[in-house]
Design a protein around this motif. Structure first.
Motif, PDB file in Angstrom:
ATOM      1  N   ALA A   7       0.788  -1.244   0.078  1.00  0.00           N
ATOM      2  CA  ALA A   7      -0.061   0.018   0.023  1.00  0.00           C
ATOM      3  C   ALA A   7       0.820   1.289  -0.171  1.00  0.00           C
ATOM      4  CB  ALA A   7      -0.956   0.062   1.274  1.00  0.00           C
ATOM      5  N   ALA A   8       1.862   1.199   0.699  1.00  0.00           N
ATOM      6  CA  ALA A   8       2.771   2.254   0.743  1.00  0.00           C
ATOM      7  C   ALA A   8       3.461   2.523  -0.575  1.00  0.00           C
ATOM      8  CB  ALA A   8       3.860   2.214   2.015  1.00  0.00           C
ATOM      9  N   TYR A   9       3.787   1.576  -1.348  1.00  0.00           N
ATOM     10  CA  TYR A   9       4.554   1.803  -2.836  1.00  0.00           C
ATOM     11  C   TYR A   9       3.331   2.412  -3.481  1.00  0.00           C
ATOM     12  CZ  TYR A   9       5.563   0.692  -7.560  1.00  0.00           C
ATOM     13  OH  TYR A   9       5.711   0.607  -8.727  1.00  0.00           O
ATOM     14  N   PHE A  10       2.422   1.635  -3.641  1.00  0.00           N
ATOM     15  CA  PHE A  10       1.040   2.519  -4.490  1.00  0.00           C
ATOM     16  C   PHE A  10       0.863   3.972  -4.083  1.00  0.00           C
ATOM     17  CE2 PHE A  10       0.279  -1.906  -5.687  1.00  0.00           C
ATOM     18  CZ  PHE A  10       0.517  -1.801  -7.242  1.00  0.00           C
ATOM     19  N   ALA A  11       0.725   4.527  -2.760  1.00  0.00           N
ATOM     20  CA  ALA A  11       0.817   5.449  -2.347  1.00  0.00           C
ATOM     21  C   ALA A  11       1.890   6.422  -2.861  1.00  0.00           C
ATOM     22  CB  ALA A  11       0.607   5.613  -0.851  1.00  0.00           C
ATOM     23  N   ALA A  12       3.142   5.826  -2.672  1.00  0.00           N
ATOM     24  CA  ALA A  12       4.358   6.843  -2.982  1.00  0.00           C
ATOM     25  C   ALA A  12       4.395   6.785  -4.611  1.00  0.00           C
ATOM     26  CB  ALA A  12       5.667   5.885  -2.293  1.00  0.00           C
ATOM     27  N   ASP A  13       3.964   5.893  -5.468  1.00  0.00           N
ATOM     28  CA  ASP A  13       4.058   5.869  -6.743  1.00  0.00           C
ATOM     29  C   ASP A  13       3.593   7.266  -7.510  1.00  0.00           C
ATOM     30  OD1 ASP A  13       4.805   4.851  -9.025  1.00  0.00           O
ATOM     31  OD2 ASP A  13       2.589   4.152  -9.629  1.00  0.00           O
ATOM     32  N   HIS A  14       2.531   8.144  -6.712  1.00  0.00           N
ATOM     33  CA  HIS A  14       2.018   9.319  -7.217  1.00  0.00           C
ATOM     34  C   HIS A  14       3.010  10.302  -6.923  1.00  0.00           C
ATOM     35  CE1 HIS A  14      -1.591   7.241  -8.406  1.00  0.00           C
ATOM     36  NE2 HIS A  14      -1.487   6.840  -7.175  1.00  0.00           N
ATOM     37  N   ASN A  15       4.146  10.334  -6.192  1.00  0.00           N
ATOM     38  CA  ASN A  15       4.967  11.168  -5.867  1.00  0.00           C
ATOM     39  C   ASN A  15       6.510  11.169  -6.308  1.00  0.00           C
ATOM     40  OD1 ASN A  15       3.332  12.599  -3.559  1.00  0.00           O
ATOM     41  ND2 ASN A  15       3.240  10.683  -2.802  1.00  0.00           N
ATOM     42  N   ASP A  16       7.353  11.288  -5.803  1.00  0.00           N
ATOM     43  CA  ASP A  16       8.680  11.301  -6.408  1.00  0.00           C
ATOM     44  C   ASP A  16       9.454  10.143  -6.124  1.00  0.00           C
ATOM     45  OD1 ASP A  16       9.923  11.678  -3.800  1.00  0.00           O
ATOM     46  OD2 ASP A  16       9.960  13.690  -3.727  1.00  0.00           O
ATOM     47  N   GLY A  17      10.572   9.792  -6.646  1.00  0.00           N
ATOM     48  CA  GLY A  17      11.430   8.543  -6.571  1.00  0.00           C
ATOM     49  C   GLY A  17      11.969   8.519  -5.008  1.00  0.00           C
ATOM     50  N   ASP A  18      12.129   9.297  -4.204  1.00  0.00           N
ATOM     51  CA  ASP A  18      12.639   9.383  -2.983  1.00  0.00           C
ATOM     52  C   ASP A  18      11.595   8.579  -2.031  1.00  0.00           C
ATOM     53  OD1 ASP A  18      14.987  10.614  -3.479  1.00  0.00           O
ATOM     54  OD2 ASP A  18      14.450  12.379  -3.046  1.00  0.00           O
ATOM     55  N   LEU A  19      10.356   8.671  -2.256  1.00  0.00           N
ATOM     56  CA  LEU A  19       9.342   8.355  -1.527  1.00  0.00           C
ATOM     57  C   LEU A  19       9.159   6.810  -2.054  1.00  0.00           C
ATOM     58  CD1 LEU A  19       6.634  11.038  -1.096  1.00  0.00           C
ATOM     59  CD2 LEU A  19       8.328  10.081   0.685  1.00  0.00           C
ATOM     60  N   VAL A  20       9.343   6.640  -3.287  1.00  0.00           N
ATOM     61  CA  VAL A  20       9.133   5.155  -3.649  1.00  0.00           C
ATOM     62  C   VAL A  20      10.330   4.436  -3.156  1.00  0.00           C
ATOM     63  CG1 VAL A  20       9.339   3.589  -5.786  1.00  0.00           C
ATOM     64  CG2 VAL A  20       7.559   5.774  -5.690  1.00  0.00           C
ATOM     65  N   ALA A  21      11.649   4.965  -3.437  1.00  0.00           N
ATOM     66  CA  ALA A  21      12.638   4.006  -3.010  1.00  0.00           C
ATOM     67  C   ALA A  21      12.949   3.826  -1.425  1.00  0.00           C
ATOM     68  CB  ALA A  21      14.161   4.993  -3.203  1.00  0.00           C
ATOM     69  N   LEU A  22      12.083   4.679  -0.581  1.00  0.00           N
ATOM     70  CA  LEU A  22      12.072   4.430   0.926  1.00  0.00           C
ATOM     71  C   LEU A  22      11.017   3.056   1.132  1.00  0.00           C
ATOM     72  CD1 LEU A  22      11.961   7.955   2.392  1.00  0.00           C
ATOM     73  CD2 LEU A  22      13.860   6.197   2.518  1.00  0.00           C
ATOM     74  N   CYS A  23      10.249   2.691   0.107  1.00  0.00           N
ATOM     75  CA  CYS A  23       9.395   1.562   0.456  1.00  0.00           C
ATOM     76  C   CYS A  23      10.134   0.292   0.112  1.00  0.00           C
ATOM     77  CB  CYS A  23       8.345   1.556  -0.400  1.00  0.00           C
ATOM     78  SG  CYS A  23       7.066   2.991  -0.560  1.00  0.00           S
ATOM     79  N   PHE A  24      11.445   0.213  -0.308  1.00  0.00           N
ATOM     80  CA  PHE A  24      12.239  -1.109  -0.415  1.00  0.00           C
ATOM     81  C   PHE A  24      13.327  -1.207   0.596  1.00  0.00           C
ATOM     82  CE2 PHE A  24      10.041   0.257  -4.412  1.00  0.00           C
ATOM     83  CZ  PHE A  24       9.875  -1.189  -5.015  1.00  0.00           C
ATOM     84  N   THR A  25      13.935  -2.311   0.473  1.00  0.00           N
ATOM     85  CA  THR A  25      14.994  -2.720   1.403  1.00  0.00           C
ATOM     86  C   THR A  25      16.388  -2.037   0.819  1.00  0.00           C
ATOM     87  OG1 THR A  25      15.373  -4.685   0.181  1.00  0.00           O
ATOM     88  CG2 THR A  25      13.990  -4.896   2.102  1.00  0.00           C
ATOM     89  N   GLU A  26      17.388  -1.847   1.253  1.00  0.00           N
ATOM     90  CA  GLU A  26      18.398  -1.270   0.598  1.00  0.00           C
ATOM     91  C   GLU A  26      18.863  -2.055  -0.443  1.00  0.00           C
ATOM     92  OE1 GLU A  26      20.952   1.739   0.396  1.00  0.00           O
ATOM     93  OE2 GLU A  26      19.715   1.530   2.188  1.00  0.00           O
ATOM     94  N   ASN A  27      18.709  -3.321  -0.618  1.00  0.00           N
ATOM     95  CA  ASN A  27      19.373  -4.198  -1.664  1.00  0.00           C
ATOM     96  C   ASN A  27      18.499  -4.849  -2.641  1.00  0.00           C
ATOM     97  OD1 ASN A  27      22.323  -3.734  -1.138  1.00  0.00           O
ATOM     98  ND2 ASN A  27      21.702  -5.313   0.698  1.00  0.00           N
ATOM     99  N   ALA A  28      17.053  -4.131  -2.407  1.00  0.00           N
ATOM    100  CA  ALA A  28      15.831  -4.562  -3.345  1.00  0.00           C
ATOM    101  C   ALA A  28      16.133  -4.410  -4.748  1.00  0.00           C
ATOM    102  CB  ALA A  28      14.623  -3.820  -2.754  1.00  0.00           C
ATOM    103  N   VAL A  29      15.369  -5.518  -5.372  1.00  0.00           N
ATOM    104  CA  VAL A  29      15.402  -5.708  -6.922  1.00  0.00           C
ATOM    105  C   VAL A  29      14.036  -5.008  -7.487  1.00  0.00           C
ATOM    106  CG1 VAL A  29      15.677  -7.131  -8.803  1.00  0.00           C
ATOM    107  CG2 VAL A  29      17.140  -7.383  -6.694  1.00  0.00           C
ATOM    108  N   VAL A  30      14.102  -4.459  -8.569  1.00  0.00           N
ATOM    109  CA  VAL A  30      12.966  -4.177  -9.241  1.00  0.00           C
ATOM    110  C   VAL A  30      13.357  -4.707 -10.666  1.00  0.00           C
ATOM    111  CG1 VAL A  30      11.329  -2.322 -10.472  1.00  0.00           C
ATOM    112  CG2 VAL A  30      12.056  -2.194  -7.671  1.00  0.00           C
ATOM    113  N   VAL A  31      12.289  -5.357 -11.188  1.00  0.00           N
ATOM    114  CA  VAL A  31      12.333  -5.598 -12.796  1.00  0.00           C
ATOM    115  C   VAL A  31      11.250  -5.006 -13.388  1.00  0.00           C
ATOM    116  CG1 VAL A  31      12.329  -7.430 -14.375  1.00  0.00           C
ATOM    117  CG2 VAL A  31      13.466  -7.856 -12.227  1.00  0.00           C
TER     118      VAL A  31
END
Length: 108
Positions: A10-34
């Motif tokens: 839910a936090a990811y989809f809420a942050a998706d409407h904002n900037d990259g900083d908020l989205v990045a904070l939804c992930f672990t330090e070494n997370a992977v996005v494909v």
């Protein structure tokens, strides 16, 4: 009516409407996005991926279904915006680690 999503998702989809900083904070330090057959590893790469995506097009995501599949939370969402073929339904497969996202794969 919004569907119930696990906290980090839910936090990811809420942050998706904002900037990259908020989205990045939804992930672990070494997370992977494909996404779009490209892999982005680590918060800095995820921040850059989100900033680039947001700069290219304006869009919204409306999650409409959620399920659990093999340890992943899979969300189907309708993406609408100023891009060719809009709207499209995409599948977001999340692996959650505690209160953060460890992996996200976005497919059509």
């Amino acid at each position: 009516m919004p569907i119930p999503l696990p906290g980090p998702v839910a936090a990811y989809f809420a942050a998706d409407h904002n900037d990259g900083d908020l989205v990045a904070l939804c992930f672990t330090e070494n997370a992977v996005v494909v996404d779009e057959r490209q892999t982005h590893t680590g918060r800095d790469a995820i921040r850059a991926w989100q900033a680039e995506a947001s700069a290219k097009v304006s869009y919204t995501v409306d999650p409409f279904a959620v399920s659990e599949e093999g340890g992943r939370t899979v969300v189907s969402g309708r993406v609408a915006g100023d891009f060719p073929g809009s709207p499209v339904d995409l599948r977001y497969a999340f692996v959650v680690d505690g209160d953060k996202i460890a992996r996200l794969e976005i497919t059509g």
